[in-house]
Motif scaffolding. Sequence first.
Motif, PDB file in Angstrom:
ATOM      1  N   PRO A   1       0.810  -1.230   0.000  1.00 44.40           N
ATOM      2  CA  PRO A   1       0.000   0.000   0.000  1.00 44.40           C
ATOM      3  C   PRO A   1       0.845   1.282   0.000  1.00 44.40           C
ATOM      4  N   ARG A  48       0.252   4.176  -2.741  1.00 46.32           N
ATOM      5  CA  ARG A  48      -0.061   5.578  -2.439  1.00 46.32           C
ATOM      6  C   ARG A  48       0.876   6.527  -3.182  1.00 46.32           C
ATOM      7  N   ILE A  59      -7.360   1.097  -0.153  1.00 48.18           N
ATOM      8  CA  ILE A  59      -8.475   1.064   0.801  1.00 48.18           C
ATOM      9  C   ILE A  59      -8.933  -0.373   1.071  1.00 48.18           C
ATOM     10  N   LYS A  82      -7.054  -2.825   1.247  1.00 50.50           N
ATOM     11  CA  LYS A  82      -6.067  -3.442   2.133  1.00 50.50           C
ATOM     12  C   LYS A  82      -6.067  -2.832   3.538  1.00 50.50           C
ATOM     13  N   HIS A  83      -7.014  -1.902   3.812  1.00 58.77           N
ATOM     14  CA  HIS A  83      -7.115  -1.325   5.156  1.00 58.77           C
ATOM     15  C   HIS A  83      -7.354  -2.425   6.177  1.00 58.77           C
ATOM     16  N   ASN A 112      -3.740  -0.566   9.386  1.00 57.12           N
ATOM     17  CA  ASN A 112      -3.236   0.802   9.249  1.00 57.12           C
ATOM     18  C   ASN A 112      -3.759   1.690  10.385  1.00 57.12           C
ATOM     19  N   THR A 155      -3.949   7.257   8.772  1.00 58.01           N
ATOM     20  CA  THR A 155      -3.671   6.788   7.410  1.00 58.01           C
ATOM     21  C   THR A 155      -4.968   6.478   6.682  1.00 58.01           C
ATOM     22  N   ARG A 156      -5.898   5.823   7.392  1.00 59.20           N
ATOM     23  CA  ARG A 156      -7.160   5.462   6.746  1.00 59.20           C
ATOM     24  C   ARG A 156      -7.973   6.699   6.374  1.00 59.20           C
ATOM     25  N   ASP A 207      -6.436   8.317   3.357  1.00 65.94           N
ATOM     26  CA  ASP A 207      -6.685   7.539   2.132  1.00 65.94           C
ATOM     27  C   ASP A 207      -8.063   7.855   1.560  1.00 65.94           C
ATOM     28  N   HIS A 208      -9.056   7.913   2.443  1.00 63.65           N
ATOM     29  CA  HIS A 208     -10.414   8.231   1.966  1.00 63.65           C
ATOM     30  C   HIS A 208     -10.474   9.652   1.403  1.00 63.65           C
TER      31      HIS A 208
END
Length: 673
Positions: free
Chosen positions: A534, A538, A561, A563-564, A567, A571-572, A575-576
Amino acid sequence: EICDHLLAAEQKTYYNTLLALRGFCLLHAHNHQEALQDFQKVIEHDSPHPNSCIKALCGRGLIRISGGTPYLTALDYITACQLKLDEAIFTVKSYVPWNQRGLLLKVLQEEGQKMLQKKRYPGGSSARGQKKKQGCDLSLSFCPPRDAPGVYQLASLLVELDTSDETSRILRADALYQMGSVEEAHKVLSQALSESPQSSPILARLALLQLKKGFMYDGNQLLKKVIRIGDTSCLLPIMDIFKDEDRKLMQTHCHCRAVTILKDKREDADIKEAIAYLSFAIIASGGYATDCLLIRARCYGRLGQKKTAIFDFNAVLKEDSRNVQALSGRGFIYLALKQQKEAVQDLISALKLEAGAVIPAILSLKHEARRLITQWLFQHGRTTLMELVATKDFSKEELRDLLVIAKALIKICKDSQYHIFYTDVLIANGKYEDAVTHLREAFGHSLADDFAGARLAVLQLKRRNVPVAARWFSILARRDEGELGFLLNFADAKQLQHLSQVAAQEGNMLMKDHHYEKALGYYTLAILTGKDNPRYLRRRAACLTHLKKYDKALEDMEKVIQKHGHNSLKTRVEDHCSRGRLLLAVAEEEAAVRQYIEALQLDESLALCSIMNGPGSETVTKTFHKVAQHNFDMQRYEEAWKITDYGLKIDQSTELKKLKTRLKREASSCSIH
């Protein structure tokens, strides 16, 4: 009754004659058992009377036809003819009724032919093994079936019974030939031909006799007549009769004639004539003459009779499965029929046996056919290699086959893809130095071809020169990820890990210097070697965003996402928000709003911080208002309320406040939260 009375008399005058006459009377009365007893008494008498014996043999022969033993019938009539031919003729004409004579004629013809063709009891016979009895039947009734003089006597009887019967005349000529009386056989056949000038069996026999006598021109003219009539199958029974040296003579002559015709002429009619001569030669050989079958198969191929051509090639391969000409010839026919699997299989088998003969044959094909077969060979080789490399199953036998294919391809065509394939096979075989040498020879020292450079990267990786390998791989990564994935199968786990780290570091440095295009290649390499890490996804998504390749960047973020799991919350959230920004860039506003709501639900403060860093609260708030307004217009009040509520958390927008007031008004009659 008269015979019974005379036989009962004390004086035994004409005893055998009377028994034979009574036997025929009983035979005509359909009393076969008693008739046979009378005939046996005559034949086995201690003092046999020749004429009576002949009558008894002819009578017994008739009974044996109805008893289903035609071979024994023929033996009886041969014995009768050898005792006294004229008497045998007289007996048949006088004592055998017309309604039985036709069947007798046919049976004797067939059995006579079988005797000459050696198709009856080639070893021994139970009949011949019996103890010899006394009387006129001692040696003659069990004569060897290959006794040509006996068959000649039998044929003479048949000719006398029906002088116009062609089969009987031919039988007599065949018997004379086997007796060594070639001139006599020739006379009999010539006389028969004068009455039946279009008879293929007679013409074919005369042709062979003329060749035997050294009259090649006359023999060839007769063969031409057979060809014009179109009955080449007439040679089949003849070849069982004629001697090996004469069959060989016929085979050699016909083969030479066919080769001469094909050398001088190329019209369809000429090819058909050559096929006829080759068919004669094949029949004369006993059905298997490799050179003739191969030539005839090619002739059928020229005429478009491809299935027939395959039949001839199969005949050769049945006897010799390693015949290179038959394998390659059949492969070319399958090529013409567009049967890829069969064509490739045959040509690979031929190349493995004798590439030096097959490659010139492929090069002699027309351009389109040559292009197609090289493509098929390449596809097969490439597919096989990919399977072997993917499973790490470097089977020596399969790799040897691939090496044969690759060597052939670079000799047939100079296209770069074939040289690259050859290099791949060398690498798979562990011949690294040979692979380097071939790359230099085929592409020069500069290696301008990116695909060739990627092969050099594999070899550099084997030498532990990871930075150089990473540079070449990164170039290929920008052009063809699938090809790069294939090449990375040559590396082991440790090499892949090292390569992933180096690629990521180089990508980061290039990003700092704003070399996004080059950085993209390194990040792709890092992802492929790092199993979709990931972190690398990114970084590549960021790189793609700078290059305005938003769709591909979205694909990377979707994988991130998915692979969340372990994390951090920050980070999550980021990512969103990142995915939300990308969705806004491609005008996917509703999807973008959903991503921002996801982030706000995870952690409001972290989400607001990320939004402030880009694209900013004003832009996001406007998007929330637009999507909420659309839901309001569609009377989806609950969804509009939710979006408005989360939008106001980002910014206390006047427009959002007004929309919320309207939602409250619309909801005066029902609860929406």
